[in-house]
Design a protein around this motif. Structure first.
Motif, PDB file in Angstrom:
ATOM      1  N   TYR A  55      -9.108  32.219  38.469  1.00 22.17           N
ATOM      2  CA  TYR A  55      -8.321  33.167  37.671  1.00 22.17           C
ATOM      3  C   TYR A  55      -9.248  34.150  36.949  1.00 22.17           C
ATOM      4  N   GLU A  56     -10.328  33.622  36.419  1.00 15.97           N
ATOM      5  CA  GLU A  56     -11.263  34.482  35.689  1.00 15.97           C
ATOM      6  C   GLU A  56     -11.852  35.549  36.613  1.00 15.97           C
ATOM      7  N   ALA A  57     -12.210  35.175  37.829  1.00 19.19           N
ATOM      8  CA  ALA A  57     -12.765  36.150  38.776  1.00 19.19           C
ATOM      9  C   ALA A  57     -11.765  37.269  39.065  1.00 19.19           C
ATOM     10  N   VAL A  58     -10.507  36.896  39.256  1.00 14.29           N
ATOM     11  CA  VAL A  58      -9.467  37.900  39.511  1.00 14.29           C
ATOM     12  C   VAL A  58      -9.301  38.803  38.287  1.00 14.29           C
ATOM     13  N   CYS A  59      -9.268  38.210  37.107  1.00 13.18           N
ATOM     14  CA  CYS A  59      -9.073  38.992  35.875  1.00 13.18           C
ATOM     15  C   CYS A  59     -10.236  39.949  35.630  1.00 13.18           C
ATOM     16  N   VAL A  60     -11.462  39.487  35.861  1.00 17.68           N
ATOM     17  CA  VAL A  60     -12.625  40.361  35.678  1.00 17.68           C
ATOM     18  C   VAL A  60     -12.548  41.524  36.663  1.00 17.68           C
ATOM     19  N   ARG A  61     -12.234  41.243  37.914  1.00 24.94           N
ATOM     20  CA  ARG A  61     -12.128  42.302  38.923  1.00 24.94           C
ATOM     21  C   ARG A  61     -11.059  43.328  38.533  1.00 24.94           C
ATOM     22  N   GLU A  62      -9.901  42.846  38.111  1.00 23.02           N
ATOM     23  CA  GLU A  62      -8.804  43.760  37.773  1.00 23.02           C
ATOM     24  C   GLU A  62      -9.083  44.556  36.497  1.00 23.02           C
ATOM     25  N   THR A  63      -9.677  43.934  35.484  1.00 23.60           N
ATOM     26  CA  THR A  63      -9.999  44.685  34.266  1.00 23.60           C
ATOM     27  C   THR A  63     -11.081  45.715  34.567  1.00 23.60           C
ATOM     28  N   THR A  64     -12.027  45.356  35.424  1.00 23.74           N
ATOM     29  CA  THR A  64     -13.081  46.303  35.796  1.00 23.74           C
ATOM     30  C   THR A  64     -12.469  47.518  36.500  1.00 23.74           C
ATOM     31  N   ARG A  65     -11.560  47.275  37.428  1.00 18.03           N
ATOM     32  CA  ARG A  65     -10.892  48.401  38.123  1.00 18.03           C
ATOM     33  C   ARG A  65     -10.139  49.291  37.141  1.00 18.03           C
ATOM     34  N   ALA A  66      -9.427  48.681  36.215  1.00 21.46           N
ATOM     35  CA  ALA A  66      -8.646  49.461  35.248  1.00 21.46           C
ATOM     36  C   ALA A  66      -9.558  50.294  34.352  1.00 21.46           C
ATOM     37  N   VAL A  67     -10.643  49.696  33.894  1.00 18.21           N
ATOM     38  CA  VAL A  67     -11.581  50.432  33.035  1.00 18.21           C
ATOM     39  C   VAL A  67     -12.227  51.560  33.822  1.00 18.21           C
ATOM     40  N   GLU A  68     -12.624  51.287  35.059  1.00 16.47           N
ATOM     41  CA  GLU A  68     -13.220  52.340  35.886  1.00 16.47           C
ATOM     42  C   GLU A  68     -12.276  53.520  36.045  1.00 16.47           C
ATOM     43  N   ALA A  69     -11.012  53.254  36.289  1.00 13.84           N
ATOM     44  CA  ALA A  69     -10.029  54.340  36.451  1.00 13.84           C
ATOM     45  C   ALA A  69      -9.931  55.159  35.170  1.00 13.84           C
ATOM     46  N   ARG A  70      -9.938  54.495  34.030  1.00 14.85           N
ATOM     47  CA  ARG A  70      -9.859  55.223  32.753  1.00 14.85           C
ATOM     48  C   ARG A  70     -11.133  56.021  32.500  1.00 14.85           C
ATOM     49  N   VAL A  71     -12.287  55.454  32.853  1.00 17.25           N
ATOM     50  CA  VAL A  71     -13.557  56.163  32.671  1.00 17.25           C
ATOM     51  C   VAL A  71     -13.574  57.418  33.544  1.00 17.25           C
ATOM     52  N   ILE A  72     -13.165  57.286  34.785  1.00 13.82           N
ATOM     53  CA  ILE A  72     -13.136  58.454  35.687  1.00 13.82           C
ATOM     54  C   ILE A  72     -12.237  59.544  35.122  1.00 13.82           C
ATOM     55  N   ALA A  73     -11.081  59.154  34.614  1.00 18.41           N
ATOM     56  CA  ALA A  73     -10.167  60.142  34.022  1.00 18.41           C
ATOM     57  C   ALA A  73     -10.805  60.820  32.816  1.00 18.41           C
ATOM     58  N   LEU A  74     -11.477  60.056  31.979  1.00 21.41           N
ATOM     59  CA  LEU A  74     -12.130  60.636  30.794  1.00 21.41           C
ATOM     60  C   LEU A  74     -13.257  61.582  31.196  1.00 21.41           C
ATOM     61  N   VAL A  75     -14.016  61.236  32.211  1.00 23.44           N
ATOM     62  CA  VAL A  75     -15.101  62.109  32.670  1.00 23.44           C
ATOM     63  C   VAL A  75     -14.517  63.406  33.232  1.00 23.44           C
ATOM     64  N   GLN A  76     -13.441  63.308  33.980  1.00 24.70           N
ATOM     65  CA  GLN A  76     -12.801  64.509  34.518  1.00 24.70           C
ATOM     66  C   GLN A  76     -12.287  65.419  33.406  1.00 24.70           C
ATOM     67  N   GLU A  77     -11.915  64.814  32.276  1.00 23.61           N
ATOM     68  CA  GLU A  77     -11.462  65.587  31.119  1.00 23.61           C
ATOM     69  C   GLU A  77     -12.631  66.023  30.232  1.00 23.61           C
ATOM     70  N   GLN A  78     -13.872  65.748  30.676  1.00 22.25           N
ATOM     71  CA  GLN A  78     -15.081  66.068  29.922  1.00 22.25           C
ATOM     72  C   GLN A  78     -15.149  65.341  28.575  1.00 22.25           C
ATOM     73  N   LYS A  79     -14.598  64.141  28.512  1.00 30.63           N
ATOM     74  CA  LYS A  79     -14.624  63.322  27.296  1.00 30.63           C
ATOM     75  C   LYS A  79     -15.640  62.197  27.479  1.00 30.63           C
ATOM     76  N   LEU A  80     -16.912  62.609  27.585  1.00 26.04           N
ATOM     77  CA  LEU A  80     -17.969  61.641  27.877  1.00 26.04           C
ATOM     78  C   LEU A  80     -18.159  60.640  26.737  1.00 26.04           C
TER      79      LEU A  80
END
Length: 186
Positions: A55-80
């Protein structure tokens, strides 16, 4: 019901494991990770521990994906700065997450803070397995290239304006520093 079962028998692993599974089914992986952290030292049954690790492996993978998506969106908005803050907050819960450390290094590099980027690379190196060696090496080459990026761009502009000799002089001056770096060789 699960919370009541946990309140009545706080050391019982089954209600907490069911709570983790329920949180995962609802897409609340970060919350499931908090419950898993609580359970880590409280479960002695080998089969339950194995299930919790899965369960922990799945949760880490999914939280990592979600954070990555938010980081990409913030970078595209120039909110480094916001992207860096998001990564730092998530590293607090997953300090050995090499993906987060990779993004932190790249964000620092984008902000022009090479020492902070190198510190993130060094921290990632402490946690890497063989599968991540290429990722770290690529980051280091990118950081090495960063110091020469303006000069390389100047050489490109010289070429575009037909000043090949000027471009070659600029590139020759940094060739020893960047030999073997695909960002330069390309």
């Amino acid at each position: 019901v699960l919370q009541e079962a946990r309140r009545v028998a706080p050391d019982a692993a089954q209600p907490a494991a069911l709570q983790v599974r329920g949180l995962m089914e609802c897409g609340l992986h970060a919350a499931a990770l908090r419950v898993l952290a609580y359970l880590r030292d409280r479960v002695s049954d080998a089969d339950v521990r194995l299930s919790l690790l899965r369960y922990e492996a799945v949760c880490v993978r999914e939280t990592t994906r979600a954070v990555e998506a938010r980081v990409i969106a913030l970078v595209q908005e120039q909110k480094l700065d916001d992207a860096v803050q998001l990564i730092v907050e998530n590293l607090a819960g997953q300090p050995s997450n090499v993906v987060f450390l990779h993004h932190l290094a790249k964000l620092h590099q984008l902000r022009g803070d090479t020492p902070a980027a190198r510190a993130a690379v060094n921290e990632a190196r402490r946690h890497i397995g063989r599968e991540n060696l290429d990722l770290i090496a690529e980051l280091e080459r990118l950081l090495d290239f960063g110091a020469h990026e303006r000069a390389v761009e100047g050489a490109r502009q010289s070429l575009r304006h037909g000043a090949a000799a000027e471009a070659l002089r600029a590139l020759d001056a940094m060739s020893a520093d960047l030999a073997g770096n695909e960002h330069y060789d390309g």
